[in-house]
Design a protein around this motif. Structure first.
Motif, PDB file in Angstrom:
ATOM      1  N   ASN A 100       0.814  -1.215   0.000  1.00 17.65           N
ATOM      2  CA  ASN A 100       0.000   0.000   0.000  1.00 17.65           C
ATOM      3  C   ASN A 100       0.849   1.267   0.000  1.00 17.65           C
ATOM      4  OD1 ASN A 100       0.963  -0.046   2.594  1.00 17.65           O
ATOM      5  ND2 ASN A 100      -1.034  -0.407   3.555  1.00 17.65           N
ATOM      6  N   ALA A 101       2.164   1.081  -0.048  1.00 17.72           N
ATOM      7  CA  ALA A 101       3.068   2.237  -0.135  1.00 17.72           C
ATOM      8  C   ALA A 101       3.831   2.257  -1.466  1.00 17.72           C
ATOM      9  CB  ALA A 101       4.054   2.226   1.019  1.00 17.72           C
ATOM     10  N   SER A 102       3.484   1.334  -2.384  1.00 18.38           N
ATOM     11  CA  SER A 102       4.190   1.268  -3.671  1.00 18.38           C
ATOM     12  C   SER A 102       3.733   2.375  -4.598  1.00 18.38           C
ATOM     13  CB  SER A 102       3.945  -0.086  -4.344  1.00 18.38           C
ATOM     14  OG  SER A 102       4.468  -1.145  -3.575  1.00 18.38           O
ATOM     15  N   ASN A 103       4.665   2.921  -5.374  1.00 17.65           N
ATOM     16  CA  ASN A 103       4.339   3.922  -6.385  1.00 17.65           C
ATOM     17  C   ASN A 103       3.750   3.251  -7.618  1.00 17.65           C
ATOM     18  OD1 ASN A 103       5.356   6.092  -4.823  1.00 17.65           O
ATOM     19  ND2 ASN A 103       7.437   5.654  -5.534  1.00 17.65           N
ATOM     20  N   ARG A 104       3.026   4.023  -8.408  1.00 14.56           N
ATOM     21  CA  ARG A 104       2.482   3.493  -9.657  1.00 14.56           C
ATOM     22  C   ARG A 104       3.631   3.119 -10.588  1.00 14.56           C
ATOM     23  NH1 ARG A 104      -2.417   3.972 -11.789  1.00 14.56           N
ATOM     24  NH2 ARG A 104      -2.951   5.599 -10.278  1.00 14.56           N
ATOM     25  N   PRO A 105       3.638   1.911 -11.160  1.00 12.64           N
ATOM     26  CA  PRO A 105       4.740   1.514 -12.043  1.00 12.64           C
ATOM     27  C   PRO A 105       4.691   2.248 -13.373  1.00 12.64           C
ATOM     28  CG  PRO A 105       3.042  -0.159 -12.031  1.00 12.64           C
ATOM     29  CD  PRO A 105       2.650   0.834 -10.983  1.00 12.64           C
ATOM     30  N   ALA A 106       5.844   2.394 -13.990  1.00  5.81           N
ATOM     31  CA  ALA A 106       5.905   3.000 -15.323  1.00  5.81           C
ATOM     32  C   ALA A 106       5.239   2.082 -16.336  1.00  5.81           C
ATOM     33  CB  ALA A 106       7.356   3.264 -15.711  1.00  5.81           C
ATOM     34  N   ILE A 107       4.794   2.653 -17.454  1.00  5.70           N
ATOM     35  CA  ILE A 107       4.170   1.854 -18.504  1.00  5.70           C
ATOM     36  C   ILE A 107       5.225   0.992 -19.180  1.00  5.70           C
ATOM     37  CG2 ILE A 107       2.986   1.965 -20.731  1.00  5.70           C
ATOM     38  CD1 ILE A 107       1.603   4.473 -19.764  1.00  5.70           C
ATOM     39  N   ASN A 108       4.933  -0.298 -19.329  1.00  2.00           N
ATOM     40  CA  ASN A 108       5.849  -1.214 -19.990  1.00  2.00           C
ATOM     41  C   ASN A 108       5.655  -1.168 -21.504  1.00  2.00           C
ATOM     42  OD1 ASN A 108       6.940  -2.462 -17.546  1.00  2.00           O
ATOM     43  ND2 ASN A 108       4.885  -3.297 -17.298  1.00  2.00           N
ATOM     44  N   THR A 109       6.702  -1.463 -22.240  1.00  2.00           N
ATOM     45  CA  THR A 109       6.585  -1.529 -23.700  1.00  2.00           C
ATOM     46  C   THR A 109       6.802  -2.965 -24.179  1.00  2.00           C
ATOM     47  OG1 THR A 109       8.919  -0.830 -23.862  1.00  2.00           O
ATOM     48  CG2 THR A 109       7.231   0.873 -24.066  1.00  2.00           C
ATOM     49  N   GLY A 110       8.036  -3.414 -24.285  1.00  2.00           N
ATOM     50  CA  GLY A 110       8.297  -4.733 -24.845  1.00  2.00           C
ATOM     51  C   GLY A 110       7.936  -5.880 -23.928  1.00  2.00           C
ATOM     52  N   ILE A 111       7.841  -5.634 -22.618  1.00  4.93           N
ATOM     53  CA  ILE A 111       7.532  -6.691 -21.667  1.00  4.93           C
ATOM     54  C   ILE A 111       6.168  -6.425 -21.044  1.00  4.93           C
ATOM     55  CG2 ILE A 111       9.967  -7.091 -21.162  1.00  4.93           C
ATOM     56  CD1 ILE A 111       9.544  -5.519 -18.558  1.00  4.93           C
ATOM     57  N   ILE A 112       5.678  -7.385 -20.276  1.00  5.99           N
ATOM     58  CA  ILE A 112       4.411  -7.221 -19.585  1.00  5.99           C
ATOM     59  C   ILE A 112       4.652  -7.415 -18.102  1.00  5.99           C
ATOM     60  CG2 ILE A 112       3.775  -9.654 -19.879  1.00  5.99           C
ATOM     61  CD1 ILE A 112       0.859  -8.699 -20.161  1.00  5.99           C
ATOM     62  N   GLY A 113       4.056  -6.552 -17.276  1.00  5.10           N
ATOM     63  CA  GLY A 113       4.256  -6.630 -15.842  1.00  5.10           C
ATOM     64  C   GLY A 113       3.455  -7.752 -15.209  1.00  5.10           C
ATOM     65  N   ASN A 114       3.877  -8.201 -14.029  1.00  2.00           N
ATOM     66  CA  ASN A 114       3.159  -9.287 -13.366  1.00  2.00           C
ATOM     67  C   ASN A 114       1.843  -8.829 -12.756  1.00  2.00           C
ATOM     68  OD1 ASN A 114       4.166  -7.749 -11.302  1.00  2.00           O
ATOM     69  ND2 ASN A 114       5.269  -9.399 -10.275  1.00  2.00           N
ATOM     70  N   TYR A 115       1.484  -7.574 -12.970  1.00  2.00           N
ATOM     71  CA  TYR A 115       0.233  -6.993 -12.487  1.00  2.00           C
ATOM     72  C   TYR A 115      -0.684  -6.653 -13.651  1.00  2.00           C
ATOM     73  CZ  TYR A 115       3.454  -3.372 -13.841  1.00  2.00           C
ATOM     74  OH  TYR A 115       4.397  -2.660 -14.540  1.00  2.00           O
ATOM     75  N   GLU A 116      -0.404  -7.133 -14.852  1.00  2.00           N
ATOM     76  CA  GLU A 116      -0.961  -6.569 -16.081  1.00  2.00           C
ATOM     77  C   GLU A 116      -1.683  -7.621 -16.911  1.00  2.00           C
ATOM     78  OE1 GLU A 116       0.840  -3.728 -19.671  1.00  2.00           O
ATOM     79  OE2 GLU A 116       2.150  -4.627 -18.175  1.00  2.00           O
ATOM     80  N   ILE A 117      -2.815  -7.223 -17.495  1.00  2.00           N
ATOM     81  CA  ILE A 117      -3.498  -7.992 -18.537  1.00  2.00           C
ATOM     82  C   ILE A 117      -3.511  -7.125 -19.778  1.00  2.00           C
ATOM     83  CG2 ILE A 117      -5.656  -9.084 -19.243  1.00  2.00           C
ATOM     84  CD1 ILE A 117      -6.311  -9.468 -16.296  1.00  2.00           C
ATOM     85  N   ARG A 118      -2.941  -7.599 -20.863  1.00  2.31           N
ATOM     86  CA  ARG A 118      -2.781  -6.746 -22.039  1.00  2.31           C
ATOM     87  C   ARG A 118      -3.291  -7.429 -23.302  1.00  2.31           C
ATOM     88  NH1 ARG A 118       3.154  -4.560 -23.537  1.00  2.31           N
ATOM     89  NH2 ARG A 118       2.957  -3.886 -21.365  1.00  2.31           N
ATOM     90  N   GLY A 119      -4.032  -6.673 -24.117  1.00  3.97           N
ATOM     91  CA  GLY A 119      -4.410  -7.135 -25.441  1.00  3.97           C
ATOM     92  C   GLY A 119      -3.345  -6.694 -26.431  1.00  3.97           C
ATOM     93  N   VAL A 120      -2.731  -7.623 -27.145  1.00  2.42           N
ATOM     94  CA  VAL A 120      -1.697  -7.283 -28.118  1.00  2.42           C
ATOM     95  C   VAL A 120      -2.236  -7.475 -29.526  1.00  2.42           C
ATOM     96  CG1 VAL A 120       0.188  -7.844 -26.554  1.00  2.42           C
ATOM     97  CG2 VAL A 120      -0.727  -9.624 -28.029  1.00  2.42           C
TER      98      VAL A 120
END
Length: 342
Positions: free
Chosen positions: A141-161
């Motif tokens: 609850n103290a983590s900053n918002r992560p930067a937007i990923n480009t070539g990789i996908i974050g472990n918190y992310e669902i992405r349509g490619v």
């Protein structure tokens, strides 16, 4: 030796081997319906039972780990199956046979077919019944918002490619589309959905977010951050209202300009002594802007594959300091109004 006057051949190992083979075949035929095979156990309960010491999947080394392994005559990858010693889960792991810290991909139905969890009749590529999906991303609850990923996908992310060809997945491209929806199994007007799109050459699909209820668009955020609401100010859902019509300025000094979705909700000023042509292409429904003739050059609205209606059929600003408004009321249809003339 002779028997009834006929010579007898000596008894040989060959005869013993033939009799042993016959005996094995008879045993297999007799026991084929009930036989069980056990490895590590003398009381197997299935056709094949492999029993060994339970262990969690090792993350290093290359010692015996698991109950069963599939391996090939070539390649370094193996598929190991096992039972946990620390809990009640079972596991399978695709990894290097010589270094358990090296993991490989596990592919299910690579040639097609659906995968079901909690169901024997999956109707989608992944059909989950009787549970939800939980993603542990390591954030506090103290983590900053992560930067937007480009070539990789974050472990918190669902992405349509996307795919420029429509057939080959392209993880590093800018295009892509994702829809979250509920309902609408038989009628579109019973579905709610959220559309998220990346780059597109189609204006309606280019980098925006669309929210729907009852199958009808209610809110759109375009690639410039402009928001279009459907429904009146009282929320009765019957008319379209102007939204984000704020004092965001776009100052132009040239003699030609083409409107884009980025101009939605903006005040565009034109300051030039010569005549100015403003091209109006097909933009998102609800697009609206204010155009001001700041200089001496008269502004002409030039439709590009669209229709622009005006109460008096005017197409130009009336003169210096004149203001006109432009609104897209439906796809490719605009209304202009204000201090205008021909």
């Amino acid at each position: 030796m002779e028997h009834n006057g006929l010579p007898l051949e000596p008894y040989s190992n060959k005869d013993s081997m033939n009799k042993l083979i016959v005996l094995i075949v008879l045993c297999l035929v007799f026991f084929k319906g009930t036989a069980q095979t056990g490895i590590g156990t003398t009381t197997p309960v299935n056709k094949l039972q492999v029993e060994t010491t339970s262990a969690d999947p090792a993350t290093s080394g290359a010692l015996a780990n698991g109950n069963l392994r599939l391996s090939g005559t070539t390649g370094s990858h193996v598929l190991d199956f096992g039972l946990s010693s620390s809990s009640t889960f079972s596991w399978l792991q695709s990894r290097s046979k010589s270094a358990y810290g090296t993991n490989y991909n596990l592919i299910l139905n690579p040639n097609g077919g659906n995968v079901g969890i909690g169901t024997t009749n999956p109707t989608a590529k992944l059909n989950l019944v009787g549970g939800g999906i939980r993603i542990y991303d390591g954030f506090t609850n103290a983590s900053n918002r992560p930067a937007i990923n480009t070539g990789i996908i974050g472990n918190y992310e669902i992405r349509g490619v996307g795919s420029s060809s429509g057939t080959t997945q392209s993880d590093t491209s800018d295009d892509g589309f994702l829809r979250l929806s509920a309902g609408g199994g038989t009628n579109a007007n019973t579905q709610s959905s959220i559309d998220i799109s990346g780059f597109s050459t189609v204006a309606d699909m280019n980098n925006n977010i669309v929210l729907r209820t009852a199958g009808t668009e209610r809110l759109r955020i375009d690639n410039a951050g402009a928001t279009t609401l459907a429904g009146s100010l009282t929320g009765n859902g019957t008319t379209s209202t102007l939204a984000n019509f704020s004092s965001v300025m776009n100052d132009q000094t040239g003699t030609t300009y083409t409107l884009t979705n980025a101009d939605n909700g903006k005040i565009i000023t034109f300051n030039n002594a010569s005549a100015i042509s403003v091209t109006v292409p097909s933009l998102s429904v609800g697009f609206n802007c204010m155009i001001i003739q700041k200089g001496a050059g008269q502004i002409t609205l030039s439709p590009s594959a669209v229709t622009i209606s005006n109460r008096y059929s005017f197409t130009k600003t009336a003169g210096q300091y004149a203001i006109l408004s432009l609104v897209c009321i439906s796809s490719g249809v605009y209304i202009s109004s204000g201090d205008m003339s021909n």
